[in-house]
Scaffold this active site. Structure first.
Site, PDB file in Angstrom:
ATOM      1  CE  LYS A  98      -4.242  -1.965   1.916  1.00  0.00           C
ATOM      2  NZ  LYS A  98      -3.810  -3.372   1.987  1.00  0.00           N
ATOM      3  CE  LYS A 134      -4.977   1.336   6.220  1.00  0.00           C
ATOM      4  NZ  LYS A 134      -6.331   1.421   5.597  1.00  0.00           N
ATOM      5  CD  GLN A 172      -4.318   5.159   5.908  1.00  0.00           C
ATOM      6  OE1 GLN A 172      -5.196   4.464   6.406  1.00  0.00           O
ATOM      7  NE2 GLN A 172      -4.099   5.208   4.608  1.00  0.00           N
ATOM      8  N   PRO A 173      -4.727   9.351   9.625  1.00  0.00           N
ATOM      9  CG  PRO A 173      -5.462  11.258   8.510  1.00  0.00           C
ATOM     10  CD  PRO A 173      -4.356  10.244   8.509  1.00  0.00           C
ATOM     11  NE  ARG A 220     -26.934   0.806   3.754  1.00  0.00           N
ATOM     12  CZ  ARG A 220     -26.258   1.299   4.783  1.00  0.00           C
ATOM     13  NH1 ARG A 220     -25.413   2.286   4.616  1.00  0.00           N
ATOM     14  NH2 ARG A 220     -26.422   0.806   5.984  1.00  0.00           N
ATOM     15  NE  ARG A 249     -13.560  -2.980  -3.131  1.00  0.00           N
ATOM     16  CZ  ARG A 249     -13.224  -3.903  -2.222  1.00  0.00           C
ATOM     17  NH1 ARG A 249     -13.503  -5.170  -2.427  1.00  0.00           N
ATOM     18  NH2 ARG A 249     -12.599  -3.548  -1.129  1.00  0.00           N
ATOM     19  CD  GLU A 265      -7.309  -0.819   1.447  1.00  0.00           C
ATOM     20  OE1 GLU A 265      -7.820  -1.730   0.766  1.00  0.00           O
ATOM     21  OE2 GLU A 265      -6.919  -0.972   2.612  1.00  0.00           O
ATOM     22  CD  GLU A 267      -8.501  -3.719  -1.822  1.00  0.00           C
ATOM     23  OE1 GLU A 267      -7.711  -4.600  -2.220  1.00  0.00           O
ATOM     24  OE2 GLU A 267      -8.682  -3.463  -0.627  1.00  0.00           O
TER      25      GLU A 267
END
Length: 294
Positions: A98, A134, A172-173, A220, A249, A265, A267
């Site tokens: 990332k 992360k 990250q914030p 959703r 994505r 992100e 993907e």
């Protein structure tokens, strides 16, 4: 390889084969078979598989790759030398780390502000506001956690744990608007926008980094705004080498100050396409895979 009936491998992982957690996989295999393809659902790390016998190998739910990144990237390179891999091995190599967010930012794409803490670096932790830690190689919020102001020591221990595993950490914030407007995932197939979903925040306060997490809560259907679609297209255009992407994505959240979307992100390796929520998209995905198989 048959010129009349293409052979296609849909790549998953052993845990997915055992649990069936990839809800899209059976329907996609059935749709491709009904359209005239010979389809095999296989694990990426099957040592006995002859990858050369496939016209096309499509990575779908190899969701354990983040625990074995180097092995997975090497596998992608080997398969790409034997047949057609989607997405390409160069994309897999780039997208499994990332730190690509820094490249997107350098290209002028609005992204979630990110600082990286590699093994050996001294952690720089925000001293105000909520933040997230992360790994740069992760899936399903593995080893991710949210921290509040004053939780410096816990965050440092988290980073040290990742460093002990040879992982680079991201800081990250926390994007607070996600609690109201959620995260939006825009799915593209064959370079064209297909559909979108909205999901709730994954990282609840107090959830430990090594806890199991639901990667797509409150899922959703979503109709993206023009600004969201334009940003997703900008992000994909900034992928190095302008590769042909069978699927993609782009996950977006809203900026805390401006409210404008920014990229969380991109993907490109094994994104969930949410076909179970958008069944009407299945024919388009089937057609694009068949086209890629030649």
């Amino acid at each position: 390889m048959s010129p009349d009936r293409p052979t296609i491998a849909l790549v998953t992982s052993r845990p997915q084969l055992e649990t069936g957690l990839d809800r899209d996989l059976p329907e996609l295999a059935r749709s491709l078979g009904a359209a005239g393809a010979d389809v095999a659902t296989v694990s990426w790390d099957d040592p006995d598989l002859d990858w050369e016998r496939f016209d096309l190998v499509v990575i779908r739910s190899a969701w354990d790759y983040s625990e074995r990144v180097a092995e997975f990237v090497a596998w992608a390179g080997r398969v790409a030398r034997l047949t057609v891999l989607a997405n390409p091995a160069s994309v897999v190599r780039w997208n499994t780390d990332k730190r690509y967010l820094a490249e997107l930012a350098a290209a002028g794409v609005p992204v979630v502000p990110t600082r990286y803490v590699a093994p050996g670096d001294v952690p720089e932790i925000p001293d105000d506001g909520t933040f997230v830690v992360k790994p740069t190689s992760g899936a399903g919020a593995r080893l991710a956690a949210r921290y509040e102001k004053g939780e410096y020591e816990a965050a440092v221990r988290h980073i040290e744990r990742m460093h002990g595993q040879g992982l680079t950490a991201m800081v990250q914030p926390y994007m607070p608007r996600i609690d109201e407007t959620g995260e939006r995932a825009l799915v593209f197939v064959g370079g064209r926008f297909l559909h979108a979903v909205q999901k709730g925040a994954v990282l609840a306060p107090g959830t430990a980094y090594d806890d199991e997490k639901m990667p797509h809560p409150d899922l959703r259907e979503w109709q993206p705004a023009a600004a969201e679609l334009a940003l997703a297209e900008r992000a994909l255009a900034a992928v190095p080498g302008s590769p042909e992407l069978l699927y993609a994505r782009v996950d977006l959240v809203d900026d805390a100050d401006s409210g404008e979307p920014c990229v969380m992100e991109v993907e490109l390796v094994e994104p969930n396409l949410f076909l179970f929520l958008h069944a009407d998209s299945l024919p388009a995905v089937t057609e694009e895979i068949l086209t890629a198989a030649g």
